[in-house]
Design a protein around this motif. Structure first.
Motif, PDB file in Angstrom:
ATOM      1  N   ARG A 125       0.865  -1.176   0.000  1.00  0.00           N
ATOM      2  CA  ARG A 125       0.000   0.000   0.000  1.00  0.00           C
ATOM      3  C   ARG A 125       0.903   1.228   0.000  1.00  0.00           C
ATOM      4  O   ARG A 125       1.792   1.328   0.853  1.00  0.00           O
ATOM      5  CB  ARG A 125      -0.900   0.036   1.246  1.00  0.00           C
ATOM      6  CG  ARG A 125      -1.897  -1.104   1.275  1.00  0.00           C
ATOM      7  CD  ARG A 125      -2.774  -1.032   2.510  1.00  0.00           C
ATOM      8  NE  ARG A 125      -3.634  -2.206   2.552  1.00  0.00           N
ATOM      9  CZ  ARG A 125      -4.497  -2.473   3.523  1.00  0.00           C
ATOM     10  NH1 ARG A 125      -4.614  -1.633   4.533  1.00  0.00           N
ATOM     11  NH2 ARG A 125      -5.242  -3.567   3.480  1.00  0.00           N
ATOM     12  N   LEU A 158       5.402  -0.341  11.934  1.00  0.00           N
ATOM     13  CA  LEU A 158       4.011  -0.056  12.311  1.00  0.00           C
ATOM     14  C   LEU A 158       3.167   0.329  11.103  1.00  0.00           C
ATOM     15  O   LEU A 158       2.017  -0.074  10.983  1.00  0.00           O
ATOM     16  CB  LEU A 158       3.938   1.056  13.362  1.00  0.00           C
ATOM     17  CG  LEU A 158       4.223   0.634  14.795  1.00  0.00           C
ATOM     18  CD1 LEU A 158       4.102   1.814  15.730  1.00  0.00           C
ATOM     19  CD2 LEU A 158       3.283  -0.488  15.246  1.00  0.00           C
ATOM     20  N   ARG A 159       3.689   1.156  10.236  1.00  0.00           N
ATOM     21  CA  ARG A 159       2.952   1.489   9.019  1.00  0.00           C
ATOM     22  C   ARG A 159       3.916   1.448   7.842  1.00  0.00           C
ATOM     23  O   ARG A 159       4.606   2.413   7.560  1.00  0.00           O
ATOM     24  CB  ARG A 159       2.264   2.865   9.120  1.00  0.00           C
ATOM     25  CG  ARG A 159       1.433   3.211   7.887  1.00  0.00           C
ATOM     26  CD  ARG A 159       0.604   4.459   8.055  1.00  0.00           C
ATOM     27  NE  ARG A 159      -0.392   4.313   9.092  1.00  0.00           N
ATOM     28  CZ  ARG A 159      -1.530   3.625   8.970  1.00  0.00           C
ATOM     29  NH1 ARG A 159      -1.829   3.048   7.828  1.00  0.00           N
ATOM     30  NH2 ARG A 159      -2.357   3.534   9.979  1.00  0.00           N
ATOM     31  N   MET A 212     -13.667  -1.460   2.623  1.00  0.00           N
ATOM     32  CA  MET A 212     -14.075  -2.843   2.415  1.00  0.00           C
ATOM     33  C   MET A 212     -15.560  -2.972   2.102  1.00  0.00           C
ATOM     34  O   MET A 212     -15.982  -3.960   1.537  1.00  0.00           O
ATOM     35  CB  MET A 212     -13.814  -3.663   3.676  1.00  0.00           C
ATOM     36  CG  MET A 212     -12.393  -3.745   4.052  1.00  0.00           C
ATOM     37  SD  MET A 212     -11.498  -4.670   2.850  1.00  0.00           S
ATOM     38  CE  MET A 212      -9.924  -4.672   3.647  1.00  0.00           C
ATOM     39  N   GLY A 251      -5.549  -5.995  14.351  1.00  0.00           N
ATOM     40  CA  GLY A 251      -6.419  -6.933  13.661  1.00  0.00           C
ATOM     41  C   GLY A 251      -7.757  -6.289  13.384  1.00  0.00           C
ATOM     42  O   GLY A 251      -8.150  -5.329  14.063  1.00  0.00           O
ATOM     43  N   PHE A 274     -14.374  -8.328   9.698  1.00  0.00           N
ATOM     44  CA  PHE A 274     -15.533  -7.729   9.023  1.00  0.00           C
ATOM     45  C   PHE A 274     -16.546  -8.777   8.611  1.00  0.00           C
ATOM     46  O   PHE A 274     -16.144  -9.819   8.105  1.00  0.00           O
ATOM     47  CB  PHE A 274     -15.165  -7.210   7.630  1.00  0.00           C
ATOM     48  CG  PHE A 274     -14.265  -6.068   7.542  1.00  0.00           C
ATOM     49  CD1 PHE A 274     -14.782  -4.805   7.434  1.00  0.00           C
ATOM     50  CD2 PHE A 274     -12.898  -6.258   7.470  1.00  0.00           C
ATOM     51  CE1 PHE A 274     -13.944  -3.738   7.267  1.00  0.00           C
ATOM     52  CE2 PHE A 274     -12.050  -5.189   7.309  1.00  0.00           C
ATOM     53  CZ  PHE A 274     -12.576  -3.918   7.206  1.00  0.00           C
ATOM     54  N   VAL A 331      -4.886  -9.696  10.073  1.00  0.00           N
ATOM     55  CA  VAL A 331      -3.934  -9.403  11.157  1.00  0.00           C
ATOM     56  C   VAL A 331      -2.644  -8.958  10.482  1.00  0.00           C
ATOM     57  O   VAL A 331      -2.284  -9.488   9.426  1.00  0.00           O
ATOM     58  CB  VAL A 331      -3.596 -10.654  12.003  1.00  0.00           C
ATOM     59  CG1 VAL A 331      -2.552 -10.310  13.065  1.00  0.00           C
ATOM     60  CG2 VAL A 331      -4.820 -11.229  12.661  1.00  0.00           C
TER      61      VAL A 331
HETATM   62  P1  ATP Z   1      -4.924   1.317   9.187  1.00  0.00           P
HETATM   63  O1  ATP Z   1      -6.221   1.945   9.577  1.00  0.00           O
HETATM   64  O2  ATP Z   1      -3.928   1.261  10.302  1.00  0.00           O
HETATM   65  O3  ATP Z   1      -4.374   1.842   7.911  1.00  0.00           O
HETATM   66  P2  ATP Z   1      -6.349  -0.686   7.792  1.00  0.00           P
HETATM   67  O4  ATP Z   1      -7.711  -0.479   8.323  1.00  0.00           O
HETATM   68  O5  ATP Z   1      -5.977  -0.118   6.502  1.00  0.00           O
HETATM   69  O6  ATP Z   1      -5.273  -0.205   8.896  1.00  0.00           O
HETATM   70  P3  ATP Z   1      -6.810  -3.440   7.140  1.00  0.00           P
HETATM   71  O7  ATP Z   1      -7.027  -3.125   5.726  1.00  0.00           O
HETATM   72  O8  ATP Z   1      -7.958  -3.865   7.971  1.00  0.00           O
HETATM   73  O9  ATP Z   1      -6.031  -2.241   7.852  1.00  0.00           O
HETATM   74  O10 ATP Z   1      -5.624  -4.514   7.220  1.00  0.00           O
HETATM   75  C1  ATP Z   1      -5.604  -5.603   8.151  1.00  0.00           C
HETATM   76  C2  ATP Z   1      -4.407  -5.511   9.070  1.00  0.00           C
HETATM   77  O11 ATP Z   1      -3.193  -5.315   8.347  1.00  0.00           O
HETATM   78  C3  ATP Z   1      -4.463  -4.326  10.014  1.00  0.00           C
HETATM   79  O12 ATP Z   1      -5.243  -4.632  11.141  1.00  0.00           O
HETATM   80  C4  ATP Z   1      -2.997  -4.142  10.367  1.00  0.00           C
HETATM   81  O13 ATP Z   1      -2.629  -5.026  11.401  1.00  0.00           O
HETATM   82  C5  ATP Z   1      -2.293  -4.535   9.093  1.00  0.00           C
HETATM   83  N1  ATP Z   1      -1.883  -3.351   8.315  1.00  0.00           N
HETATM   84  C6  ATP Z   1      -2.661  -2.550   7.553  1.00  0.00           C
HETATM   85  N2  ATP Z   1      -1.950  -1.576   6.976  1.00  0.00           N
HETATM   86  C7  ATP Z   1      -0.659  -1.769   7.375  1.00  0.00           C
HETATM   87  C8  ATP Z   1       0.571  -1.105   7.100  1.00  0.00           C
HETATM   88  N3  ATP Z   1       0.615  -0.048   6.288  1.00  0.00           N
HETATM   89  N4  ATP Z   1       1.705  -1.577   7.676  1.00  0.00           N
HETATM   90  C9  ATP Z   1       1.676  -2.656   8.489  1.00  0.00           C
HETATM   91  N5  ATP Z   1       0.547  -3.332   8.775  1.00  0.00           N
HETATM   92  C10 ATP Z   1      -0.606  -2.906   8.229  1.00  0.00           C
END
Ligand code: ATP
Ligand code: MG
Length: 597
Positions: free
Chosen positions: A146, A156-157, A208, A439, A442, A473
């Motif tokens: 992403r 973390l991100r 989603m 995590g 949905f 997760v």
């Molecule tokens: P966020 O709101 O933090 O961007 P998201 O809602 O986009 O997360 P989901 O699409 O539900 O996340 O992705 C499922 C899981 O993948 C998240 O709960 C998180 O643990 C992990 N995740 C999502 N984006 C990232 C990222 N950029 N880096 C690391 N882990 C991620």
């Protein structure tokens, strides 16, 4: 029992660093780099070194075991995906700038998968056709991409990260509920085993689609998600998902007519409130407050197709618009500021003195106008008169102005009424905290199955659309979240389940007897199935070795050094710091006992 390989620090691909990396904003990032777990390859993109990769795999294995235990089956999809399925669900466009799009040599469009709903739906459609095939849960542990606007805080991100994503397929809502509940229970076991402190909160379903959804948030001040909890009932929600309790309409038969007044130099709520109290004191025995004013804020929405749309939000003047809440409401559009240039294109808008008069699709500006749910019929407001230096008083909602709908974008504040228990007459209030989303589960429903035409024959031979769930997760994010939850002033401090090894044996001194004894202990431990990191570096001072051991954070440290002359070694608990001397001959059994708990 397999004999684990001993990791020897004399040859291990590892360099610990004395100094913090310049770009590290949060402790987990700082420590994972310093302790030699990860290295940055590009913004939001990391390489794992031997210790880091071991922790990641341990986290993945906990997840794998618990997914297998609920009967989910592991598969593995490519990360490089064709465009067409994502066109069918409109996500090729809706995902906006977060999607990595690539072209092949023939000019064909591909993407690097940000999440795989489409591909799983199509694979099931490919192979299954009957209700007898369901329920089905599939999962993978796979690399996702992403192009995050703000990659931050190391793992973390990231822009490349690991995700365990699973998808459930059921014939009806009862089946979906059962699959969802099974995943929820598995997630609780996973995060318990990972040693995380976390909360489960109600969430928005975001890009989603779908309905019911909950997030697991690891408690951490550095987290990007804010959630609230009720002090009285068990309500907990991401602020994005908080629904403000809607007050009852207020009678306004005896309300005076609205009247515009000169209010010079009152472009802010504070200056306006001061002016009102000085020049138009209320006659009801209380002063004007910001909550009596209606603040109208304009932002610019940028839709995934590039279209720019101004949006006006009316909310009580004592509250600000919360970026996170607004962002979640308008997704997949992104929010930008409404600039002075934008104001120039709308001469009917008096900056600082905006009122509902010109807003709304029926107003002169044609700008969509949404109200905070608290602005119910009959409530009375002071708001801009759409002329510089003038405001309207006694403007009654429903009588003098309307809107194009409501929006949940105002900030949620500690002390706000709980939406859950206020409904049945209790008076719980909300408290706020921050967390890291680890995590997300949905109930997708039929959105993807409909878009991609996933149907099966039911008991009566009728074609029905399958209903789906999606469950994610982030193992790489979890590594950082665990570090964030457990580190101390000395360094990392892993829970046993995910520690890169079970025990860190440190040989200190110059004497070869010490090194021989440490190596022999490592062999004994390994034979007992214990994973060992052995600090056998010659010519490295004890001080450096101890510091490294604390930084690396293996939960049990064994020191083979001075005590050897008296026939003892020291076993130290990394977290409590408690030390114990044990005879060399008993050391391996003792350590194995500690490690097994
Ligand atoms: P966020 O709101 O933090 O961007 P998201 O809602 O986009 O997360 P989901 O699409 O539900 O996340 O992705 C499922 C899981 O993948 C998240 O709960 C998180 O643990 C992990 N995740 C999502 N984006 C990232 C990222 N950029 N880096 C690391 N882990 C991620
Ligand atoms: Mg995201």
């Amino acid at each position: 029992m397999a004999t684990p390989r001993i990791l020897r620090m004399s040859s291990l691909f590892l360099r610990t660093l004395r100094d913090d990396p310049a770009d590290a904003e949060v402790p987990s990032h700082r420590l994972l780099v310093r302790a030699g777990y990860i290295r940055r390859a590009a913004p939001g993109i990391y390489s794992y070194l031997p210790l880091g990769y071991r922790v990641l795999r341990k986290v993945e294995n906990v997840i794998r075991e618990e997914m297998d235990a609920i009967g989910a089956q592991e598969v593995h999809f490519p990360a490089l995906l064709p465009r067409e399925p994502y066109d069918a669900t409109n996500r090729w466009t809706e995902y906006g700038e977060n999607l990595f799009r690539v072209k092949d040599r023939k000019g064909g469009d591909y993407l690097l998968g940000p999440t795989h709903e489409e591909m799983f739906t199509l694979l099931v459609k490919d192979l299954y056709s009957s209700y007898k095939d369901l329920p089905l849960s599939l999962y993978q542990i796979q690399t996702k991409y992403r192009d995050e606007a703000r990659p931050r805080a190391g793992l973390l991100r990231g822009r490349e990260f690991v995700m365990k994503d699973s998808y459930s397929f059921d014939i009806d809502q009862a089946g979906l509920q059962a699959s969802y509940d099974a995943h929820r229970a598995a997630y609780i076991r996973i995060f318990d085993r990972l040693g995380l402190s976390y909360v489960i909160v109600r969430a928005m379903s975001g890009a989603m689609g779908g309905s019911a959804s909950e997030e697991f948030l690891a408690s951490a001040d550095v987290g990007e998600d804010t959630y609230v909890r009720c002090t009285t009932c068990d309500y907990a929600a991401n602020v994005e998902a908080v629904r403000v309790p809607v007050p009852a309409p207020v009678p306004y038969d005896d309300a005076p007519a609205a009247h515009a007044e000169d209010t010079p130099d009152t472009p802010t709520i504070d200056t306006l409130v001061d002016f009102l109290n000085a020049k138009h004191p209320r006659d009801e025995g209380r002063a004007w407050t910001a909550a009596d004013t209606l603040k109208n804020v304009i932002v610019m929405l940028v839709h995934p197709d590039g279209r720019r749309e101004p949006l006006a939000i009316g909310l009580p003047g004592d509250r600000d618009v919360d970026e996170q809440r607004l962002g979640a409401q308008v997704e997949p559009a992104e929010v930008e500021a409404f600039t002075d240039k934008d104001f120039e294109k709308h001469p009917e808008l008096a900056k600082g003195y905006l009122g509902p008069g010109v807003l709304g699709e029926d107003g002169a500006s044609k700008i969509r106008f949404l109200l905070d749910p608290r602005v119910v019929e009959g409530t009375r407001w002071v708001t801009g008169a759409d002329e510089p230096g003038r405001h309207v008083l006694d403007l009654v909602a429903g009588r003098d102005f309307g809107s194009d709908g409501t929006i949940e974008a105002a900030e949620v504040r500690p002390g706000d009424t709980c939406p859950e228990c206020s409904a049945d007459g209790r008076d719980g209030t909300l408290v706020a905290a921050r967390g890291i989303e680890i995590g997300h589960i949905f109930q997708l429903g039929k959105k993807y199955a409909e878009a991609l035409d996933l149907k099966v024959l039911d008991e009566n031979g009728k074609l029905v659309t399958v209903t789906m769930g999606s469950y994610g997760v982030g193992p790489s994010r979890a590594v950082a979240a665990i570090a964030e939850n457990t580190y101390d002033e000395l360094g990392l401090a892993w829970p046993r389940e995910v520690s890169p090894v079970d025990v860190h044996v440190v040989a200190t001194g110059k004497d070869s007897a010490v090194f021989d004894a440490a190596a022999a202990l490592a062999d004994e431990l390994s034979a007992l199935g214990v994973e060992v990191l052995l600090d056998d570096r010659p010519k490295v001072s004890p001080g450096v070795k101890f510091k490294d051991a604390e930084l690396i954070g293996v939960p049990t440290i064994v020191v083979v050094g001075k005590g050897l002359a008296e026939g003892v070694v020291e076993i130290k608990d990394r977290v409590s710091g408690v030390r114990e001397e044990v005879p060399v001959a008993e050391a391996a059994e003792r350590v194995a006992g500690v490690v097994r708990g």
